[in-house]
Design a protein around this motif. Sequence first.
Motif, short mmCIF file in Angstrom:
data_model
loop_
_atom_site.label_atom_id
_atom_site.label_comp_id
_atom_site.label_asym_id
_atom_site.label_seq_id
_atom_site.Cartn_x
_atom_site.Cartn_y
_atom_site.Cartn_z
N TRP A 143 0.83 -1.06 -0.14
CA TRP A 143 -0.10 -0.16 -0.03
C TRP A 143 0.80 1.09 0.03
O TRP A 143 1.63 1.46 0.78
CB TRP A 143 -1.02 -0.12 1.22
CG TRP A 143 -1.99 0.93 1.44
CD1 TRP A 143 -2.42 1.74 0.22
CD2 TRP A 143 -2.87 1.37 2.47
NE1 TRP A 143 -3.58 2.46 0.53
CE2 TRP A 143 -3.73 2.32 1.91
CE3 TRP A 143 -3.03 0.85 3.65
CZ2 TRP A 143 -4.82 2.96 2.90
CZ3 TRP A 143 -4.06 1.33 4.51
CH2 TRP A 143 -4.60 2.30 4.07
N TRP A 144 0.96 2.02 -1.11
CA TRP A 144 1.75 3.19 -1.20
C TRP A 144 1.18 3.97 -2.35
O TRP A 144 0.33 3.74 -3.02
CB TRP A 144 3.16 2.82 -1.29
CG TRP A 144 3.68 2.08 -2.44
CD1 TRP A 144 3.97 2.73 -3.88
CD2 TRP A 144 4.26 0.82 -2.72
NE1 TRP A 144 4.28 1.75 -4.55
CE2 TRP A 144 4.36 0.48 -3.95
CE3 TRP A 144 4.11 -0.38 -1.70
CZ2 TRP A 144 4.72 -0.44 -4.48
CZ3 TRP A 144 4.58 -1.57 -2.16
CH2 TRP A 144 4.87 -1.61 -3.71
N GLY A 145 1.88 4.97 -2.45
CA GLY A 145 1.58 6.02 -3.94
C GLY A 145 0.47 6.96 -3.46
O GLY A 145 0.13 7.64 -4.55
N PHE A 146 0.07 6.91 -2.42
CA PHE A 146 -1.18 7.82 -1.99
C PHE A 146 -0.75 9.29 -1.74
O PHE A 146 -1.77 10.22 -1.53
CB PHE A 146 -2.15 7.25 -1.09
CG PHE A 146 -1.50 6.64 0.13
CD1 PHE A 146 -1.11 7.40 0.99
CD2 PHE A 146 -1.16 5.22 0.25
CE1 PHE A 146 -0.55 7.02 2.34
CE2 PHE A 146 -0.40 4.79 1.44
CZ PHE A 146 -0.06 5.58 2.30
N LYS A 147 0.60 9.53 -1.47
CA LYS A 147 0.93 10.87 -1.36
C LYS A 147 2.46 10.94 -1.48
O LYS A 147 3.26 9.69 -1.78
CB LYS A 147 0.78 11.40 0.22
CG LYS A 147 1.17 10.54 1.24
CD LYS A 147 0.89 10.97 2.44
CE LYS A 147 1.07 10.14 3.51
NZ LYS A 147 0.75 10.61 5.00
N MET A 148 2.93 11.96 -1.67
CA MET A 148 4.55 12.17 -2.27
C MET A 148 5.48 11.39 -1.23
O MET A 148 6.24 10.65 -1.90
CB MET A 148 4.77 13.46 -2.24
CG MET A 148 4.12 14.53 -3.31
SD MET A 148 4.43 13.69 -5.08
CE MET A 148 6.10 13.62 -5.39
N GLU A 149 5.10 11.55 0.01
CA GLU A 149 6.43 10.74 0.76
C GLU A 149 6.00 9.28 0.94
O GLU A 149 6.85 8.67 1.48
CB GLU A 149 6.10 11.51 2.21
CG GLU A 149 4.79 11.22 3.21
CD GLU A 149 4.85 11.95 4.25
OE1 GLU A 149 5.62 12.54 4.68
OE2 GLU A 149 3.71 11.56 5.17
N ALA A 150 5.03 8.71 0.16
CA ALA A 150 4.64 7.33 0.19
C ALA A 150 5.04 6.65 -1.12
O ALA A 150 4.23 5.88 -1.45
CB ALA A 150 3.61 6.98 0.80
N GLN A 151 5.93 7.58 -2.11
CA GLN A 151 5.89 6.95 -3.17
C GLN A 151 7.20 5.83 -3.43
O GLN A 151 6.98 4.87 -4.13
CB GLN A 151 6.68 8.28 -4.11
CG GLN A 151 5.51 9.21 -4.43
CD GLN A 151 4.45 9.01 -5.15
OE1 GLN A 151 4.42 7.84 -6.04
NE2 GLN A 151 3.06 9.34 -4.64
#
Length: 472
Positions: free
Chosen positions: A335-343
């Motif tokens: 689960w990632w990619g939902f905001k910049m710091e989680a890319q």
Amino acid sequence: MNRCGKLRRVALALAAAALFASPVAAKKKEEERQSSSASPSVPDPWPSTYRPLPRADMLITGATILDGAGGRHDAADVLVRDGRVVAVGRNLDAGGAAVVDGRGKWVTPGIIDVHSHNGTFVVPLTSVDENGSDVTEISDPNAAETWIEHGVNAQDVAFGRALAGGVTTMQILPGSTTIIGGRSVVLKNIPAVTMQGMKFPGAPQGLKIACGENPKLHYGGRGGAPNSRQGELAMFRAAFSAAEDHLERSRGERPGRGGGPRGQRNLELETLGGVLAGDIRVHAHCYRADDMAMMLGLAREFGFRIAAFHHATEAYKIPAMLREAGTCAAVWSDWWGFKMEAQDAIRENAAFVEAAGGCAMMHSDSPQVGQRLTIEAAKAAGAGRRAGLALPPEVVIRWVTSNPAQAMGLGDRVGTLAPGYNADLVLWSGDPFSIYSHADRVYIDGALIYDRADPAYRPRSDFEIGRAETAR
């Protein structure tokens, strides 16, 4: 009286009977735990009222047992007496205990969710949650004075759904809009009317802190502070510096109510002082490796330890740093990619932390993921195996049992099947990491709380009364 009404009356009667049925020694020990405060420096005004439900000694035989400590025992037995594990091995003597046939099944410790918002982000979500959620007090970026347990609704449907997924213990954390979100609470996943009825007796409290985008975007977007990462760190340092002064004053004079200096109490500084004194464990919401490194520096400056980074999508970049700090990484599988710091996340994240000798954990952060933590672990382990790592089930089960227990300060009580541990365990229909397996039975302190085959042991919240039960 309809069936639900009858079931509830039976449950209440059983709970009342438990007060009188527990062995004297076990009852005394439980009472001692109940009388202990949430942290040594701060009395708990809302002590646990939890009592184990009626239970019987039992011997589960012939199962595949993952003990949570890295051991696998094939065709083995687990003996439980007075709500505690007595032995794990082969050909154990039942000695009068009820025998449960575990052949073809698997047994694990109860699953532990180190990051849940159940009871505060209540299912089903409504406009009330959108406009005024109980997950976090956001009137100020420092909400250290708040305790999440004051907002927990024990009737959340999500508790029962997590139980059906084998979850026996969970830490309810505040959200991450603020830099300091307040104190956490650890709950036993049993049906109860109040939070106190679920509260894990004697469990240490945690403190939720957050770095990165959430606080700076929320407050900065409204013209306030922090509006940058450096602003966040400055606010952390100011808050902990004030807590140092508070702690020093409280040590130099006879403490007043609550353990702090005499005179008017400062609830915010009592919490941060509890962190500096080592009574409250820190759980930090951070995604990026550089953010985690900054927070570890903050901890060094003020002399506390961060128990775990939560979300930690870039933990795989700094596993040695985490290992040396004694800090766990709680992550999702994919689960990632939902905001910049989680890319910049990878599916092998947990596996790489494990391979480096670190402490990997799976967490939910949502009522949906919280029903399937073993599948989360299975996905993360599968990615690690494809990368060439050996990750047998007896290692992977630690990601959802003994590792989170250690991070929450409960490593000597739950998360492991060994003599003396609480008999929190799950009897699975098969390999717990298979999508085709179910939690057949879930026990907490030796009491049967959930039975997939018996509706009387499938707790339902008040919200579900009168509604048709869906297939599980």
